[in-house]
Every structure is written in structure tokens, then in C-alpha cells.
Scaffold this motif. Structure first.
Motif, PDB file in Angstrom:
ATOM      1  N   SER A  38       0.861  -1.189   0.000  1.00  0.00           N
ATOM      2  CA  SER A  38       0.000   0.000   0.000  1.00  0.00           C
ATOM      3  C   SER A  38       0.896   1.236   0.000  1.00  0.00           C
ATOM      4  O   SER A  38       2.112   1.131   0.100  1.00  0.00           O
ATOM      5  CB  SER A  38      -0.855   0.039   1.264  1.00  0.00           C
ATOM      6  OG  SER A  38      -1.651  -1.092   1.371  1.00  0.00           O
ATOM      7  N   ALA A  39       0.257   2.392  -0.022  1.00  0.00           N
ATOM      8  CA  ALA A  39       0.991   3.656   0.053  1.00  0.00           C
ATOM      9  C   ALA A  39       1.561   3.847   1.457  1.00  0.00           C
ATOM     10  O   ALA A  39       1.005   3.353   2.429  1.00  0.00           O
ATOM     11  CB  ALA A  39       0.052   4.804  -0.287  1.00  0.00           C
TER      12      ALA A  39
ATOM     13  N   THR B  55      -2.401   8.100   1.435  1.00  0.00           N
ATOM     14  CA  THR B  55      -3.669   8.168   0.689  1.00  0.00           C
ATOM     15  C   THR B  55      -4.576   9.259   1.266  1.00  0.00           C
ATOM     16  O   THR B  55      -5.196  10.027   0.515  1.00  0.00           O
ATOM     17  CB  THR B  55      -4.374   6.795   0.703  1.00  0.00           C
ATOM     18  OG1 THR B  55      -3.423   5.818   0.247  1.00  0.00           O
ATOM     19  CG2 THR B  55      -5.577   6.770  -0.209  1.00  0.00           C
TER      20      THR B  55
ATOM     21  N   PHE C 297      -4.093  -1.752  -4.791  1.00  0.00           N
ATOM     22  CA  PHE C 297      -5.152  -0.726  -4.805  1.00  0.00           C
ATOM     23  C   PHE C 297      -5.415  -0.139  -6.192  1.00  0.00           C
ATOM     24  O   PHE C 297      -6.285   0.688  -6.335  1.00  0.00           O
ATOM     25  CB  PHE C 297      -4.732   0.343  -3.781  1.00  0.00           C
ATOM     26  CG  PHE C 297      -5.564   1.583  -3.611  1.00  0.00           C
ATOM     27  CD1 PHE C 297      -6.918   1.512  -3.283  1.00  0.00           C
ATOM     28  CD2 PHE C 297      -4.982   2.846  -3.739  1.00  0.00           C
ATOM     29  CE1 PHE C 297      -7.648   2.681  -3.071  1.00  0.00           C
ATOM     30  CE2 PHE C 297      -5.713   4.010  -3.529  1.00  0.00           C
ATOM     31  CZ  PHE C 297      -7.053   3.925  -3.195  1.00  0.00           C
TER      32      PHE C 297
ATOM     33  N   GLU D 131       0.917   4.485  -4.095  1.00  0.00           N
ATOM     34  CA  GLU D 131       1.489   3.137  -4.166  1.00  0.00           C
ATOM     35  C   GLU D 131       2.703   3.110  -5.098  1.00  0.00           C
ATOM     36  O   GLU D 131       3.596   2.271  -4.960  1.00  0.00           O
ATOM     37  CB  GLU D 131       0.422   2.144  -4.637  1.00  0.00           C
ATOM     38  CG  GLU D 131      -0.442   1.537  -3.523  1.00  0.00           C
ATOM     39  CD  GLU D 131      -1.414   2.499  -2.864  1.00  0.00           C
ATOM     40  OE1 GLU D 131      -1.621   3.610  -3.385  1.00  0.00           O
ATOM     41  OE2 GLU D 131      -1.976   2.141  -1.810  1.00  0.00           O
TER      42      GLU D 131
ATOM     43  N   ARG E 198     -11.006   2.097  -0.600  1.00  0.00           N
ATOM     44  CA  ARG E 198     -10.096   2.100   0.539  1.00  0.00           C
ATOM     45  C   ARG E 198      -9.822   0.672   1.020  1.00  0.00           C
ATOM     46  O   ARG E 198     -10.720  -0.160   1.067  1.00  0.00           O
ATOM     47  CB  ARG E 198     -10.662   2.941   1.698  1.00  0.00           C
ATOM     48  CG  ARG E 198     -10.860   4.415   1.380  1.00  0.00           C
ATOM     49  CD  ARG E 198      -9.638   5.100   0.791  1.00  0.00           C
ATOM     50  NE  ARG E 198      -8.425   5.051   1.586  1.00  0.00           N
ATOM     51  CZ  ARG E 198      -8.052   5.987   2.457  1.00  0.00           C
ATOM     52  NH1 ARG E 198      -8.802   7.045   2.672  1.00  0.00           N
ATOM     53  NH2 ARG E 198      -6.902   5.863   3.098  1.00  0.00           N
ATOM     54  N   GLY E 199      -8.569   0.417   1.338  1.00  0.00           N
ATOM     55  CA  GLY E 199      -8.187  -0.924   1.770  1.00  0.00           C
ATOM     56  C   GLY E 199      -8.013  -1.892   0.607  1.00  0.00           C
ATOM     57  O   GLY E 199      -7.860  -3.103   0.803  1.00  0.00           O
ATOM     58  N   GLY E 200      -8.005  -1.365  -0.617  1.00  0.00           N
ATOM     59  CA  GLY E 200      -8.022  -2.219  -1.803  1.00  0.00           C
ATOM     60  C   GLY E 200      -6.768  -3.043  -2.049  1.00  0.00           C
ATOM     61  O   GLY E 200      -6.790  -3.972  -2.863  1.00  0.00           O
ATOM     62  N   SER E 201      -5.683  -2.734  -1.351  1.00  0.00           N
ATOM     63  CA  SER E 201      -4.463  -3.522  -1.576  1.00  0.00           C
ATOM     64  C   SER E 201      -4.642  -4.986  -1.175  1.00  0.00           C
ATOM     65  O   SER E 201      -4.029  -5.875  -1.756  1.00  0.00           O
ATOM     66  CB  SER E 201      -3.288  -2.946  -0.784  1.00  0.00           C
ATOM     67  OG  SER E 201      -3.078  -1.620  -1.152  1.00  0.00           O
ATOM     68  N   ASP E 202      -5.476  -5.221  -0.175  1.00  0.00           N
ATOM     69  CA  ASP E 202      -5.772  -6.609   0.212  1.00  0.00           C
ATOM     70  C   ASP E 202      -6.316  -7.364  -0.994  1.00  0.00           C
ATOM     71  O   ASP E 202      -5.942  -8.506  -1.275  1.00  0.00           O
ATOM     72  CB  ASP E 202      -6.864  -6.654   1.292  1.00  0.00           C
ATOM     73  CG  ASP E 202      -6.400  -6.150   2.640  1.00  0.00           C
ATOM     74  OD1 ASP E 202      -5.175  -6.060   2.842  1.00  0.00           O
ATOM     75  OD2 ASP E 202      -7.267  -5.841   3.479  1.00  0.00           O
TER      76      ASP E 202
HETATM   77  N1  ASP Z   1      -3.624   3.038   0.191  1.00  0.00           N
HETATM   78  C1  ASP Z   1      -4.983   2.631   0.060  1.00  0.00           C
HETATM   79  C2  ASP Z   1      -5.785   3.055   1.276  1.00  0.00           C
HETATM   80  O1  ASP Z   1      -5.229   3.669   2.176  1.00  0.00           O
HETATM   81  C3  ASP Z   1      -5.107   1.153  -0.176  1.00  0.00           C
HETATM   82  C4  ASP Z   1      -4.759   0.280   1.003  1.00  0.00           C
HETATM   83  O2  ASP Z   1      -4.197   0.744   1.991  1.00  0.00           O
HETATM   84  O3  ASP Z   1      -5.069  -0.904   0.951  1.00  0.00           O
HETATM   85  O4  ASP Z   1      -6.956   2.821   1.342  1.00  0.00           O
END
Ligand code: ASP
Ligand code: MG
Length: 407
Positions: A41-42, A47, A136, A74, A150-154
């Protein structure tokens, strides 16, 4: 030789020191023959900071430009992590989402992954390189960069693991696994060694925040085991997979979840005749409002009137108020009530199917704690009760204590 995908979130790569520590850890935990893909992730709050920058320009932003901006976060962390590997003498290469072949819908800022063409990733792995992929982000058929919410790296990590047929997808995060309840609410909560995809999805739907739910769906679709574990320790965490393999079968209830983000809507005194519920819920469905618990009960069988109660997610409240005002007039209701002081507490576990004693136990635990249940709903693998918001923590604790007796 193993094919391993590891994902590190923003807090794990927040500083150059942490990025170097991630590279060290990966080198320590893999052997040189392994094929290793790292999704990041970033850095830290990047973000959020990028979003603040956009806010400072305009409140009304074009989502395509938003994605162009957010995807840069990212891109920084992948380049730095690839450099960290190289500095330690391990060949590595960074790839953006589009370079890694991640094809998405064109729903900017909340795109879904449609397909993955991992040819480039495979070619780099074949050269013996660690491949560092930006989480992400992806690319739409329009050739524009997209982000996955948000949270898309998972989700990126699990999807890549699926496309590569990886042995495991490890998600490193600031918690050390999936707990039977939020440990801040229930200090005796247990870390689960295993949980099924379906249970994890149900926990997420009912309020538990561990992983982006789409990533769990992705794991289920590709049957990739997901190992949720701590960035800060080498202990193993929780494995999310299709079936249990270990002793934990003894727990019929796997977790207790809490959701404060709900509103109870009461539609009072509606005519008791065919087509009324259809009118209410089709109007909500037309505007894509998700409705959760629904109860209809007869108020007065002589006068032929009913009450309908249901719950929605809080962000939809303003829209629902508008819709209900209109529908209420059309069908002739006596009253409309919107109650925000409620919370939903739920028990989740695949083993409860066909076991009515479980619901009774849960209601008994709440009754003994003096907590009133306002609405009940069930699915095959969960039971949910709506309670007063200020009693939600006590409700979670009471239910958890009942099902997870101290051993
Ligand atoms: N950087 C993005 C976020 O903060 C993706 C991630 O963290 O998974 O939502
Ligand atoms: Mg982040």
C-alpha cells in the motif's frame, strides 16, 4: 519451491526504515528458490494526505483525476521497496497495477477487478526477481488508471495470488489475526487459528473490520488460503480458507461482531393488504439502498394495519428519509420513525446451521445481562440482534462470555 504473495499495508511501509525492515523480513522468511510477489500500500497516511490535497482544490472532484492522484501513493512505495531489495543484493522489480495486468471496471475510485493477465509478473519471477506490485490500482478498458476503494491492496494481493495459483497469500497488518470479538471491547477474545471464507465474509458484513470484504470473496473464488498475520511479530495468525483442518471445530460460534453504523426505521400503521411491502422495498431497491433486518407485524387485526421495521446503513439515512416521506404519503402510513441510537450485535459460525439451541443461548445471554432485544434476524450462519447503542458493548461481552467459556 513455493509461490508466495505477501501484502504489507501502509503502516508497515510508513518510513524508509520500515521499508528496509520489510525487505529484510521477506528475505529472512523465503528461500532464494521461492517465487515471491510483494504487494504494498501507500506509505503511512499518504492516501489520506492525497485526498486532503484534492479537497483543497475542490470539493467536487472528477473521479478519474482522483484515481490518477491516489494511484501515485502506491507508486512511491513499490519503487522504494524494490530499491531496498536491490540494496540488499536481491534482484527485484516494481510494477504498477496496470503493468501487473490488473484489469478493472471503469467505476473510478471503487473499481472491481475483472481479470488479471499476469504474464509480466510471471516473466519477472522466472528471472528470479522479487516482484513488487502496487496494491489498490488497475487499469480499465478505457486505458485509464483506476483504484479499488479504501483498503483495496488486500484485494490486489489475493487476486494476484489467485491468478498465479500461489501456495498462500499472506496479509501483514497491525493486528495479529482475526479475533472472536474486538479485543478492545472483549479483552478475553481469542485469536482464531482458522476461519472459513463464508464466516469471515459474514463477520465483515456484520461490522468486523479486518480486511476488505472483496479480498475474501476473491480468496473464495480462487480458493487461495489467506493468512492474516502481524507485521511486528513472526507468530502465525489466522488462516482464512474453505474448510477447517484443525481442532477448532469445537467452537460453533466463531465470532461476535458489532455494527454501530445502523439506523432503525419504523413505518407505523400501514394498510394490511397485498402489495404494501413491495411498494416500500422496491422504492428503496430502485435507489440501491441496502436493507438489512426486516420485521413486519400485525398491530391491529380488526383495523387491518401493520407495522414494518427495518434497518439501513447510516450513510443512506438522508436518502431514505426522502424516499420514505414520499412512499409514506402514497400508501397512507400513520407514522415514520428514524432511530439512530441502535447497534447490531451478531454471532457468526457455520456450525449453527440447523442448531436452534444457539439462538436460544444468545437471547438468554442478553436477557441475563438485562439487555432488551428490539429486532432479530438470522442467516444460515449468523444471528443478529438490534439493541440500544449504549448497551452494545455489554451485549457483545455477554454473548462472547456465553459461547467462549473460559477453559
Ligand atoms: N492506500 C490505500 C488506502 O489507504 C489502499 C490500502 O491501503 O489498501 O486505502
Ligand atoms: Mg493505506
Amino acid at each position: 519451491m513455493m509461490l508466495i504473495v505477501k501484502k504489507f499495508g501502509g503502516s508497515s511501509v510508513a518510513t524508509p526504515e520500515k521499508i528496509k525492515a520489510v525487505a529484510d523480513r521477506v528475505l529472512r522468511e523465503t528461500s532464494p528458490e521461492d517465487k515471491v510477489v510483494i504487494v504494498v500500500s501507500a506509505m503511512g497516511d499518504t492516501t489520506d494526505e492525497l485526498m486532503n490535497l484534492a479537497n483543497a482544490i475542490s470539493a467536487n472532484r472528477n473521479t478519474r483525476e482522483m484515481d490518477m492522484l491516489l494511484a501515485t501513493g502506491e507508486q512511491i512505495s513499490i519503487a522504494l521497496l524494490a530499491m531496498a531489495f536491490q540494496a540488499k543484493g536481491r534482484d527485484a522489480i516494481s510494477l504498477t497495477g496496470p503493468q501487473a495486468g490488473i484489469k478493472t471496471s471503469d467505476a473510478h475510485t471503487k473499481a472491481s477487478i475483472l481479470d488479471i493477465c499476469p504474464a509480466r509478473v510471471e516473466a519477472e519471477l522466472a528471472k528470479g526477481r522479487v516482484v513488487v506490485v502496487a496494491g489498490f490500482q488497475g487499469i480499465a478498458h478505457t486505458n485509464d488508471i483506476t483504484t479499488l476503494g479504501r483498503g483495496g491492496s488486500d484485494t490486489t494481493a489475493v487476486a494476484i495470488a489467485g491468478a498465479l495459483n500461489a501456495d498462500v497469500c499472506e496479509i501483514f497488518t497491525d493486528v495479529d489475526g482475526v479475533y472472536s470479538a474486538d479485543p478492545r471491547v472483549v479483552p478475553s477474545a481469542r485469536r482464531m487459528k482458522e476461519i472459513t471464507y463464508n464466516e469471515m465474509l459474514e463477520m465483515a458484513r456484520l461490522g468486523a473490520v479486518v480486511m476488505q470484504p472483496r479480498s475474501v470473496e476473491m480468496g473464495k473464488r480462487y480458493q487461495v488460503p489467506i493468512h492474516v498475520r502481524s507485521t511486528f511479530s513472526s507468530a502465525s495468525g489466522t488462516i482464512i480458507r474453505e474448510e477447517y483442518t484443525m481442532e477448532e471445530k469445537e467452537f460453533i460460534i466463531r465470532g461476535v461482531a458489532q455494527d454501530n453504523n445502523v439506523v432503525k426505521i419504523a413505518v407505523l400503521g400501514v394498510p394490511d393488504k397485498p402489495g404494501i411491502a413491495y411498494k416500500v422495498f422496491s422504492a428503496l431497491a430502485a435507489d440501491h439502498i441496502a436493507v438489512d433486518m426486516i420485521v413486519q407485524s400485525i398491530r391491529n387485526s380488526d383495523k387491518k394495519i401493520n407495522d414494518i421495521v427495518f434497518t439501513i446503513a447510516k450513510p443512506d439515512l438522508d436518502q431514505v428519509k426522502e424516499i420514505m416521506a414520499k412512499i409514506g404519503q402514497e400508501i397512507g402510513v400513520i407514522g415514520l420513525e428514524f432511530d439512530e441510537d441502535v447497534a447490531k450485535v451478531s454471532a457468526v459460525g457455520a456450525g449453527m446451521f440447523g442448531n436452534p439451541g444457539i439462538a436460544a443461548e444468545m437471547f438468554g445471554a442478553l436477557g441475563d445481562a438485562g439487555i432488551n432485544i428490539e429486532v432479530i434476524s438470522t442467516s444460515e450462519i449468523s444471528i443478529s440482534c438490534l439493541v440500544r447503542k449504549d448497551q452494545a458493548k455489554d451485549a457483545v461481552t455477554a454473548i462472547h462470555n456465553r459461547f467462549f467459556k473460559q477453559r
